[in-house]
Scaffold this motif. Structure first.
Motif, PDB file in Angstrom:
ATOM      1  N   ARG A  87      11.529   8.262   3.156  1.00  0.00           N
ATOM      2  CA  ARG A  87      12.720   8.964   2.674  1.00  0.00           C
ATOM      3  C   ARG A  87      12.404   9.921   1.526  1.00  0.00           C
ATOM      4  NH1 ARG A  87      17.714   6.492   3.781  1.00  0.00           N
ATOM      5  NH2 ARG A  87      18.560   8.220   2.554  1.00  0.00           N
ATOM      6  N   ASN A  88      11.286   9.700   0.878  1.00  0.00           N
ATOM      7  CA  ASN A  88      10.890  10.550  -0.261  1.00  0.00           C
ATOM      8  C   ASN A  88       9.436  10.995  -0.092  1.00  0.00           C
ATOM      9  OD1 ASN A  88      13.257  10.204  -2.449  1.00  0.00           O
ATOM     10  ND2 ASN A  88      12.914   8.251  -1.411  1.00  0.00           N
ATOM     11  N   PRO A  89       9.154  11.841   0.906  1.00  0.00           N
ATOM     12  CA  PRO A  89       7.763  12.254   1.163  1.00  0.00           C
ATOM     13  C   PRO A  89       7.133  13.031   0.021  1.00  0.00           C
ATOM     14  CG  PRO A  89       9.305  13.614   2.415  1.00  0.00           C
ATOM     15  CD  PRO A  89      10.101  12.502   1.805  1.00  0.00           C
ATOM     16  N   GLN A  90       7.948  13.604  -0.882  1.00  0.00           N
ATOM     17  CA  GLN A  90       7.393  14.370  -1.997  1.00  0.00           C
ATOM     18  C   GLN A  90       6.595  13.491  -2.941  1.00  0.00           C
ATOM     19  OE1 GLN A  90      10.574  13.766  -1.540  1.00  0.00           O
ATOM     20  NE2 GLN A  90      11.420  12.843  -3.382  1.00  0.00           N
ATOM     21  N   LEU A  91       6.861  12.190  -2.931  1.00  0.00           N
ATOM     22  CA  LEU A  91       6.126  11.285  -3.819  1.00  0.00           C
ATOM     23  C   LEU A  91       4.671  11.152  -3.407  1.00  0.00           C
ATOM     24  CD1 LEU A  91       8.742   8.412  -4.325  1.00  0.00           C
ATOM     25  CD2 LEU A  91       8.117  10.219  -5.929  1.00  0.00           C
ATOM     26  N   ARG A  92       4.367  11.482  -2.162  1.00  0.00           N
ATOM     27  CA  ARG A  92       2.992  11.321  -1.686  1.00  0.00           C
ATOM     28  C   ARG A  92       2.041  12.292  -2.374  1.00  0.00           C
ATOM     29  NH1 ARG A  92       4.155  10.690   4.870  1.00  0.00           N
ATOM     30  NH2 ARG A  92       5.511   8.852   4.690  1.00  0.00           N
ATOM     31  N   ASP A  93       2.576  13.344  -2.942  1.00  0.00           N
ATOM     32  CA  ASP A  93       1.741  14.317  -3.639  1.00  0.00           C
ATOM     33  C   ASP A  93       1.369  13.836  -5.041  1.00  0.00           C
ATOM     34  OD1 ASP A  93       1.952  15.962  -1.433  1.00  0.00           O
ATOM     35  OD2 ASP A  93       3.715  17.014  -2.224  1.00  0.00           O
ATOM     36  N   GLU A  94       1.981  12.771  -5.503  1.00  0.00           N
ATOM     37  CA  GLU A  94       1.714  12.263  -6.845  1.00  0.00           C
ATOM     38  C   GLU A  94       0.611  11.206  -6.802  1.00  0.00           C
ATOM     39  OE1 GLU A  94       5.206  10.913  -8.773  1.00  0.00           O
ATOM     40  OE2 GLU A  94       6.439  12.619  -8.147  1.00  0.00           O
ATOM     41  N   ASP A  95      -0.052  11.040  -7.926  1.00  0.00           N
ATOM     42  CA  ASP A  95      -1.104  10.028  -8.032  1.00  0.00           C
ATOM     43  C   ASP A  95      -0.482   8.633  -8.017  1.00  0.00           C
ATOM     44  OD1 ASP A  95      -2.952  12.061  -8.235  1.00  0.00           O
ATOM     45  OD2 ASP A  95      -2.914  12.076 -10.435  1.00  0.00           O
ATOM     46  N   ASN A  96      -1.150   7.722  -7.293  1.00  0.00           N
ATOM     47  CA  ASN A  96      -0.699   6.322  -7.241  1.00  0.00           C
ATOM     48  C   ASN A  96       0.752   6.216  -6.785  1.00  0.00           C
ATOM     49  OD1 ASN A  96      -3.244   5.519  -8.306  1.00  0.00           O
ATOM     50  ND2 ASN A  96      -2.493   5.828 -10.382  1.00  0.00           N
ATOM     51  N   TYR A  97       1.102   6.998  -5.762  1.00  0.00           N
ATOM     52  CA  TYR A  97       2.505   6.999  -5.338  1.00  0.00           C
ATOM     53  C   TYR A  97       2.932   5.645  -4.780  1.00  0.00           C
ATOM     54  CZ  TYR A  97       1.756   7.180  -0.252  1.00  0.00           C
ATOM     55  OH  TYR A  97       1.443   6.876   1.041  1.00  0.00           O
ATOM     56  N   LYS A  98       2.009   4.901  -4.163  1.00  0.00           N
ATOM     57  CA  LYS A  98       2.326   3.567  -3.656  1.00  0.00           C
ATOM     58  C   LYS A  98       2.709   2.631  -4.798  1.00  0.00           C
ATOM     59  CE  LYS A  98       1.919   2.960   0.878  1.00  0.00           C
ATOM     60  NZ  LYS A  98       2.963   2.265   1.692  1.00  0.00           N
ATOM     61  N   HIS A  99       1.960   2.746  -5.889  1.00  0.00           N
ATOM     62  CA  HIS A  99       2.264   1.922  -7.056  1.00  0.00           C
ATOM     63  C   HIS A  99       3.661   2.239  -7.574  1.00  0.00           C
ATOM     64  CE1 HIS A  99       0.564   0.110 -11.052  1.00  0.00           C
ATOM     65  NE2 HIS A  99       1.715  -0.438 -10.692  1.00  0.00           N
ATOM     66  N   LYS A 100       4.013   3.510  -7.589  1.00  0.00           N
ATOM     67  CA  LYS A 100       5.322   3.913  -8.079  1.00  0.00           C
ATOM     68  C   LYS A 100       6.425   3.387  -7.169  1.00  0.00           C
ATOM     69  CE  LYS A 100       3.731   8.095 -10.408  1.00  0.00           C
ATOM     70  NZ  LYS A 100       3.846   9.563 -10.505  1.00  0.00           N
ATOM     71  N   LEU A 101       6.174   3.396  -5.858  1.00  0.00           N
ATOM     72  CA  LEU A 101       7.181   2.900  -4.926  1.00  0.00           C
ATOM     73  C   LEU A 101       7.443   1.413  -5.148  1.00  0.00           C
ATOM     74  CD1 LEU A 101       6.177   4.724  -1.604  1.00  0.00           C
ATOM     75  CD2 LEU A 101       8.153   5.179  -3.057  1.00  0.00           C
ATOM     76  N   TRP A 102       6.382   0.652  -5.392  1.00  0.00           N
ATOM     77  CA  TRP A 102       6.569  -0.774  -5.647  1.00  0.00           C
ATOM     78  C   TRP A 102       7.306  -1.003  -6.967  1.00  0.00           C
ATOM     79  CZ3 TRP A 102       6.049  -5.119  -2.810  1.00  0.00           C
ATOM     80  CH2 TRP A 102       5.391  -5.013  -1.578  1.00  0.00           C
TER      81      TRP A 102
END
Length: 216
Positions: free
Chosen positions: A49-64
């Motif tokens: 739902r928020n593909p723009q986060l994939r461009d950020e570093d450690n985006y998986k960590h941020k999602l959690w």
């Protein structure tokens, strides 16, 4: 009819009501394994739902981290990252220190300070003198651009001494050839804006002379 005021508060409105409801459903599951599986699925859905986060570093960590924020920090699941607390995320970031280069010398830039430190570390010799020339040239260019006025070499050397905290005193250094120091050159006004030559004042002069000769 159900109003938003009667629903669960959205802790992160950018994710929408659907993801908020999924998180609430995950919290209600009694089985730990089921909660873990659903938490992973929710995080993947949040990423879609928020593909723009994939461009950020450690985006998986941020999602959690966002998952636990959506759960109001009340979700017992196995996370691949340290589980954040309310206090940790509410903590204000540390105040950043202002750069050392301030006040009257801010236009020289931080790179000048780095070059000065490098020059101080070098032993006396050609390499050190060459670096000093680079420093003086860049300082003079920066000064002229920022202040839009001519500056003498003595001023640059005095500033260099102050910036180096007297560790690099060039005010009496005779081995540095000042001819190698940058000098701003003004355009020669007569070169580009000079008036037309004697022959170019009247381009039809030669043609008029021929016509006069024919009449004779």
């Amino acid at each position: 009819m159900e109003y938003n005021t009667d629903r669960t508060q959205l802790h992160m409105p950018e994710y929408g009501r659907i993801i908020q409801q999924l998180v609430e459903r995950c919290k209600e599951l009694e089985n730990r394994e089921e909660r873990d599986e659903m938490a992973v699925a929710i995080v993947d859905f949040m990423g879609q739902r928020n593909p723009q986060l994939r461009d950020e570093d450690n985006y998986k960590h941020k999602l959690w981290d966002h998952l636990f924020i959506l759960a109001d920090y009340d979700l017992e699941v196995t996370s691949p990252y340290p589980i954040p607390t309310r206090e940790q995320l509410a903590e204000k970031p540390k105040r950043m220190e202002y750069p050392k280069l301030q006040g009257d010398f801010k236009f020289y830039g931080k790179s000048i300070l780095q070059l000065i430190e490098k020059a101080i570390e070098l032993e006396e010799g050609e390499e050190k003198e060459a670096l000093i020339e680079v420093i003086a040239n860049n300082m003079k260019k920066s000064y002229n651009i920022y202040n839009k006025e001519h500056v003498t070499d003595d001023v640059i050397f005095r500033h260099l001494k102050e910036l180096s905290e007297d560790r690099l005193d060039l005010t009496g250094l005779e081995s540095l050839e000042k001819s190698k120091i940058y000098h701003s050159t003004s355009r020669n006004k007569n070169q580009k804006g000079q008036g037309p030559t004697q022959h170019s004042k009247n381009p039809n002069r030669h043609r008029n002379q021929q016509n006069q000769n024919r009449r004779k």
